[in-house]
Design an enzyme around this catalytic site. Sequence first.
Site, mmCIF file in Angstrom:
data_model
loop_
_atom_site.group_PDB
_atom_site.id
_atom_site.type_symbol
_atom_site.label_atom_id
_atom_site.label_comp_id
_atom_site.label_asym_id
_atom_site.label_seq_id
_atom_site.Cartn_x
_atom_site.Cartn_y
_atom_site.Cartn_z
ATOM 1 N N HIS A 205 2.719 -25.770 -33.779
ATOM 2 C CA HIS A 205 4.100 -25.527 -33.325
ATOM 3 C C HIS A 205 5.072 -25.704 -34.488
ATOM 4 C CE1 HIS A 205 7.730 -25.641 -30.998
ATOM 5 N NE2 HIS A 205 7.077 -25.532 -29.865
ATOM 6 N N ARG B 110 5.429 -18.578 -32.328
ATOM 7 C CA ARG B 110 5.161 -19.837 -33.026
ATOM 8 C C ARG B 110 4.258 -19.681 -34.242
ATOM 9 N NH1 ARG B 110 4.372 -23.560 -27.611
ATOM 10 N NH2 ARG B 110 6.574 -23.452 -27.075
#
Length: 656
Positions: free
Chosen positions: A280, A345
């Site tokens: 992330h 992401r």
Amino acid sequence: MSDQLIAGLYRVGDPIADSSAPAVPIDRRWRERQFQARLVNPANRRKMSAIIVGTGLAGASAAATLGEAGYQVKSFCYQDSPRRAHSIAAQGGINAAKNYRNDGDSTFRLFYDTVKGGDFRARESNVYRLAEVSASIIDQCVAQGVPFAREYGGLLDNRSFGGVQVSRTFYARGQTGQQLLIGAYQAQERQIAAGTVKMYARHEMLELVVVDGKARGIIARDMITGEIETHLADVVVLATGGYGNVFYLSTNAMGSNTTAIWRAHRKGALFGNPCYTQIHPTCIPVSGDYQSKLTLMSESLRNDGRIWVPKRAEDCDKDPRDIPEEDRDYYLERIYPAFGNLVPRDIASRQAKNMCDEGRGVGPEVDGVRRGVYLDFADAMARMGRAAVEAKYGNLFDMYQQITGENPYEVPMRIYPAVHYTMGGLWVDYDLQSTIPGLFVTGEANFSDHGANRLGASALMQGLADGYFVLPNTINDYLADAPFDPVPEDHPAVLEARAAVEDRISRLMNASGKRSVDSFHKELGQIMWEYCGMERTEEGLRTAIDKIRALREEYWRDVKVLGSADNLNQSLEKAHRVADFLELGELMCIDALHRRESCGGHFRAESQTEDGEALRHDDEFAYVAAWEWGGTDGAPVLHKEDLVYEYVEMKQRSYK
Ligand SMILES: Cc1cc2nc3c(=O)[nH]c(=O)nc-3n(C[C@H](O)[C@H](O)[C@H](O)COP(=O)(O)OP(=O)(O)OC[C@H]3O[C@@H](n4cnc5c(N)ncnc54)[C@H](O)[C@@H]3O)c2cc1C
């Protein structure tokens, strides 16, 4: 199965296919499956039992719904309360194709975005169904009283997440997971009070019981008394979450682990795409080698925050407020003008790494490199005012300040990618059934819907879709064959499973080594991050496999487990989990090594475009890699499920 050992590491077995999705047009597929699935009449349901391991969104929603339907449910979790499951940590939101914003959203667009976001490595049927049921999830949760954010006029508010150009993310400030889990937990509590669900908190499943090829129960340890218990049922559901903690440092809860699904894998359940890990982009950077946990700053912040690094390396140690606009590189907006800061992401993470590798990272140096980029709200504050920013993101800003000691209303946040989610998991068919009949897998624990990269706000959607809507409509088809033969507690398969658990506990407790469990976990995590993290190479993965094998061997020789087995013992709990991570880590590296392409979060340095983007090889790798356990010293066996795209054209992803 071919006997040939490929790359000295694995064998190839027969292909596998999902045979439970009806062969009708995709928009009729789910309705058709619901209609075809055999039903169990309410009187018979009362005689049937289900074990559900996990009380996060996927498990609690399933327990509540199956309890309400009248089945006898036993629900397990290792926390002291079902509502402490890791789902409670989810911050940003949950997607649904409601099109409240009238901005062009639809079921098909959510389906399309998810397939594309997953870099064309997810199964179309499952993703379409997910998009289809997404709208019902919001209705269900609103009916439960989940306090979603609302606009002034009272309508539910939406925001955007990465990889999409519409606003379809429903949220409850920065606590969406918590509020959704309270809804599911209360629904489950209602069934506990009604007597249909029996709760076993502080119980850890350590083995699956398979009788005559079917999942019929679990062996669990009472974590307070240390007692080993046998629990039997007609069907078992694993909703045990993701395995990102194989990397030691991750944004997952400290307890998140792989044991339940890994034990099932060893008993015959195929493991889908183990190497697909999500890193992330917006986490608080690592600040030293004493850390055991990383913290996510929700992706929702990318709606209003702008990501940048200094244009010149020599500016990197300056106060960011002293760096003028013309010396800042808003690199996502520059490289991807169409999606800007809202690229998916995998792409945002890789670009942050690239900036830091170029020497333009910010923040303190760790091991000689500054690993951070700025997430800046100065523009948003000027545009919306501080009060509006505070109303939207206040709790996230407070969390950031408490952890870093810096005030993000005054100086830009510093962020860096961290392990966050695992797209891999046990292979399931359209019914969410694994390759062991009677073993169903839901939520992050299965491999199902996100391909090689999950879009933000879609894990909560999937967990609740699985538990409230999908499983309750498919598990009945399996249970319609009941009554199954009763399994006595002294059945050889039960005794064998119990003995395996007891033997492992005794081996761990009696290993007279010197190293702590945590030190092994940390070393494994370093190997995984370095060689199977954001960038993977053939050479690095081979190194990792050798290192993991050596570490595993050392583990059983030199681990020191403190305390005793017959009471609360966190050292023993971790020892089980780390033993399983040491096996899973190797499979992840083998999977990553065999996939000689880049796709989504799996970036093989050898396979990139001229611009440094992930380069897929659809001719060779458009399949799900479903791995069969090969034994402790044996080679795993690869079964391929071909991915066929009838509704979305496979093409190179572009967010420019
Ligand atoms: C910090 C953070 C923020 C996130 N924010 C978002 C977001 O905004 N939107 C989004 O869509 N997704 C988000 N995600 C992802 C999402 O939260 C998870 O994927 C999802 O909550 C997983 O739910 P689950 O029910 O599958 O598993 P979990 O919530 O992890 O629950 C696992 C359950 O299994 C139990 N369990 C596990 N192993 C055993 C065992 N051996 N024996 C007994 N019980 C066991 C645990 O006790 C627990 O009850 C976020 C993730 C993180 C880390």
